[in-house]
Structures are given as structure tokens and as C-alpha cells.
Design a protein around this motif. Structure first.
Motif, PDB file in Angstrom:
ATOM      1  N   SER A  19      19.267  31.175   0.132  1.00 50.70           N
ATOM      2  CA  SER A  19      19.237  30.013  -0.749  1.00 50.70           C
ATOM      3  C   SER A  19      19.657  28.680  -0.146  1.00 50.70           C
ATOM      4  N   ASN A  20      20.175  28.641   1.037  1.00 45.01           N
ATOM      5  CA  ASN A  20      20.587  27.351   1.561  1.00 45.01           C
ATOM      6  C   ASN A  20      19.913  27.068   2.899  1.00 45.01           C
ATOM      7  N   PRO A  21      19.849  25.796   3.285  1.00 42.03           N
ATOM      8  CA  PRO A  21      19.250  25.489   4.585  1.00 42.03           C
ATOM      9  C   PRO A  21      20.178  25.960   5.703  1.00 42.03           C
ATOM     10  N   TRP A  22      19.824  27.020   6.321  1.00 40.59           N
ATOM     11  CA  TRP A  22      20.678  27.634   7.321  1.00 40.59           C
ATOM     12  C   TRP A  22      19.820  28.106   8.463  1.00 40.59           C
ATOM     13  N   PRO A  23      20.188  28.031   9.683  1.00 40.64           N
ATOM     14  CA  PRO A  23      21.367  27.326  10.190  1.00 40.64           C
ATOM     15  C   PRO A  23      21.081  25.844  10.398  1.00 40.64           C
ATOM     16  N   SER A  24      22.117  25.087  10.677  1.00 39.29           N
ATOM     17  CA  SER A  24      21.966  23.664  10.963  1.00 39.29           C
ATOM     18  C   SER A  24      21.859  23.470  12.475  1.00 39.29           C
ATOM     19  N   TYR A  25      20.965  22.609  12.875  1.00 36.23           N
ATOM     20  CA  TYR A  25      20.772  22.314  14.292  1.00 36.23           C
ATOM     21  C   TYR A  25      21.280  20.922  14.660  1.00 36.23           C
ATOM     22  N   ALA A  26      21.993  20.263  13.747  1.00 35.82           N
ATOM     23  CA  ALA A  26      22.468  18.897  13.964  1.00 35.82           C
ATOM     24  C   ALA A  26      23.392  18.788  15.175  1.00 35.82           C
ATOM     25  N   ALA A  27      24.128  19.830  15.481  1.00 39.72           N
ATOM     26  CA  ALA A  27      25.059  19.791  16.610  1.00 39.72           C
ATOM     27  C   ALA A  27      24.336  19.663  17.954  1.00 39.72           C
ATOM     28  N   PHE A  28      23.031  19.946  17.972  1.00 36.87           N
ATOM     29  CA  PHE A  28      22.272  19.911  19.222  1.00 36.87           C
ATOM     30  C   PHE A  28      21.517  18.600  19.416  1.00 36.87           C
ATOM     31  N   ARG A  29      21.749  17.635  18.548  1.00 35.45           N
ATOM     32  CA  ARG A  29      21.024  16.365  18.561  1.00 35.45           C
ATOM     33  C   ARG A  29      21.156  15.613  19.897  1.00 35.45           C
ATOM     34  N   GLU A  30      22.263  15.784  20.581  1.00 31.30           N
ATOM     35  CA  GLU A  30      22.511  15.034  21.818  1.00 31.30           C
ATOM     36  C   GLU A  30      21.938  15.705  23.067  1.00 31.30           C
ATOM     37  N   LEU A  31      21.346  16.876  22.921  1.00 31.70           N
ATOM     38  CA  LEU A  31      20.726  17.541  24.074  1.00 31.70           C
ATOM     39  C   LEU A  31      19.492  16.756  24.526  1.00 31.70           C
ATOM     40  N   PRO A  32      19.081  16.949  25.769  1.00 29.34           N
ATOM     41  CA  PRO A  32      17.834  16.309  26.217  1.00 29.34           C
ATOM     42  C   PRO A  32      16.658  16.752  25.336  1.00 29.34           C
ATOM     43  N   GLU A  33      15.649  15.900  25.254  1.00 33.60           N
ATOM     44  CA  GLU A  33      14.521  16.149  24.351  1.00 33.60           C
ATOM     45  C   GLU A  33      13.850  17.497  24.603  1.00 33.60           C
ATOM     46  N   ARG A  34      13.672  17.869  25.846  1.00 27.91           N
ATOM     47  CA  ARG A  34      13.015  19.147  26.165  1.00 27.91           C
ATOM     48  C   ARG A  34      13.753  20.316  25.526  1.00 27.91           C
ATOM     49  N   GLU A  35      15.082  20.324  25.633  1.00 26.68           N
ATOM     50  CA  GLU A  35      15.871  21.408  25.044  1.00 26.68           C
ATOM     51  C   GLU A  35      15.804  21.381  23.526  1.00 26.68           C
ATOM     52  N   ARG A  36      15.738  20.187  22.923  1.00 32.64           N
ATOM     53  CA  ARG A  36      15.620  20.096  21.466  1.00 32.64           C
ATOM     54  C   ARG A  36      14.287  20.657  20.990  1.00 32.64           C
ATOM     55  N   TRP A  37      13.213  20.442  21.765  1.00 27.08           N
ATOM     56  CA  TRP A  37      11.916  21.020  21.395  1.00 27.08           C
ATOM     57  C   TRP A  37      11.958  22.545  21.507  1.00 27.08           C
ATOM     58  N   VAL A  38      12.672  23.051  22.510  1.00 22.07           N
ATOM     59  CA  VAL A  38      12.820  24.510  22.634  1.00 22.07           C
ATOM     60  C   VAL A  38      13.564  25.059  21.425  1.00 22.07           C
ATOM     61  N   LEU A  39      14.628  24.389  20.998  1.00 20.26           N
ATOM     62  CA  LEU A  39      15.365  24.824  19.814  1.00 20.26           C
ATOM     63  C   LEU A  39      14.504  24.764  18.563  1.00 20.26           C
ATOM     64  N   TYR A  40      13.657  23.745  18.455  1.00 22.15           N
ATOM     65  CA  TYR A  40      12.739  23.627  17.319  1.00 22.15           C
ATOM     66  C   TYR A  40      11.817  24.850  17.265  1.00 22.15           C
ATOM     67  N   GLY A  41      11.250  25.216  18.411  1.00 24.38           N
ATOM     68  CA  GLY A  41      10.398  26.403  18.473  1.00 24.38           C
ATOM     69  C   GLY A  41      11.164  27.664  18.118  1.00 24.38           C
ATOM     70  N   SER A  42      12.401  27.747  18.585  1.00 27.10           N
ATOM     71  CA  SER A  42      13.237  28.909  18.278  1.00 27.10           C
ATOM     72  C   SER A  42      13.550  28.990  16.791  1.00 27.10           C
ATOM     73  N   ALA A  43      13.821  27.840  16.167  1.00 29.18           N
ATOM     74  CA  ALA A  43      14.119  27.821  14.731  1.00 29.18           C
ATOM     75  C   ALA A  43      12.924  28.334  13.936  1.00 29.18           C
ATOM     76  N   LYS A  44      11.724  27.887  14.312  1.00 25.51           N
ATOM     77  CA  LYS A  44      10.527  28.349  13.606  1.00 25.51           C
ATOM     78  C   LYS A  44      10.308  29.841  13.821  1.00 25.51           C
ATOM     79  N   ALA A  45      10.525  30.316  15.039  1.00 24.61           N
ATOM     80  CA  ALA A  45      10.349  31.740  15.336  1.00 24.61           C
ATOM     81  C   ALA A  45      11.381  32.581  14.576  1.00 24.61           C
ATOM     82  N   TYR A  46      12.613  32.082  14.478  1.00 25.05           N
ATOM     83  CA  TYR A  46      13.669  32.797  13.767  1.00 25.05           C
ATOM     84  C   TYR A  46      13.325  32.910  12.279  1.00 25.05           C
TER      85      TYR A  46
END
Length: 76
Positions: A21-48
Motif C-alpha cells: 500500500s505505500n510507495p516503497w522503497p524510496s530511492y531519494a538517498a541515491f539522488r547524488e550518485l552519478p547519472e549512469r548509476e541512477r539510471w541503473v537504479l531506475y532499471g533495478s527498481a522497475k525490475a524489482y
């Protein structure tokens, strides 16, 4: 054994799936990573999310809202 105190505490069901029921997990803590790593996390979030849905879980947050939240949290 724990008893459920109210209907609001009961796990929600949607066509036989437990709803997360809630937006979980939050990825806000990774906002300061380089863009390439943030795109990898985005793909991981969708896969999860997909993996959870394949196991029969459903998200209360619809897919468009999920993508919007993740891209905002990762500043993409």
C-alpha cells in the motif's frame, strides 16, 4: 496468534493479490550518485516491481505514478 483489530489493518486483496500500500522503497538517498548509476537504479527498481508482481503482489501505486516517483527521487 495476532488478531486483526480493525478492517483497516487487514491485508488488502485485489483479484487474489496482496496489495503493497505505500510507495516503497524510496530511492531519494541515491539522488547524488552519478547519472549512469541512477539510471541503473531506475532499471533495478522497475525490475524489482515486476518481480514482486510476478509473485502475485500488487502495488497500490499505479505504474505511471511509480515511474514518476522514481524519476523524481533519482532526479532523472
Amino acid at each position: 496468534m495476532t488478531t486483526i483489530q480493525s478492517l483497516a489493518q487487514a491485508p488488502q486483496q485485489h483479484t487474489g493479490a496482496t496489495i503493497i500500500s505505500n510507495p516503497w522503497p524510496s530511492y531519494a538517498a541515491f539522488r547524488e550518485l552519478p547519472e549512469r548509476e541512477r539510471w541503473v537504479l531506475y532499471g533495478s527498481a522497475k525490475a524489482y516491481r515486476e518481480a514482486l508482481e510476478l509473485q502475485g503482489l500488487a502495488m497500490a501505486e499505479n505504474y505511471d505514478a511509480f515511474v514518476r516517483r522514481i524519476t523524481e527521487e533519482l532526479d532523472l
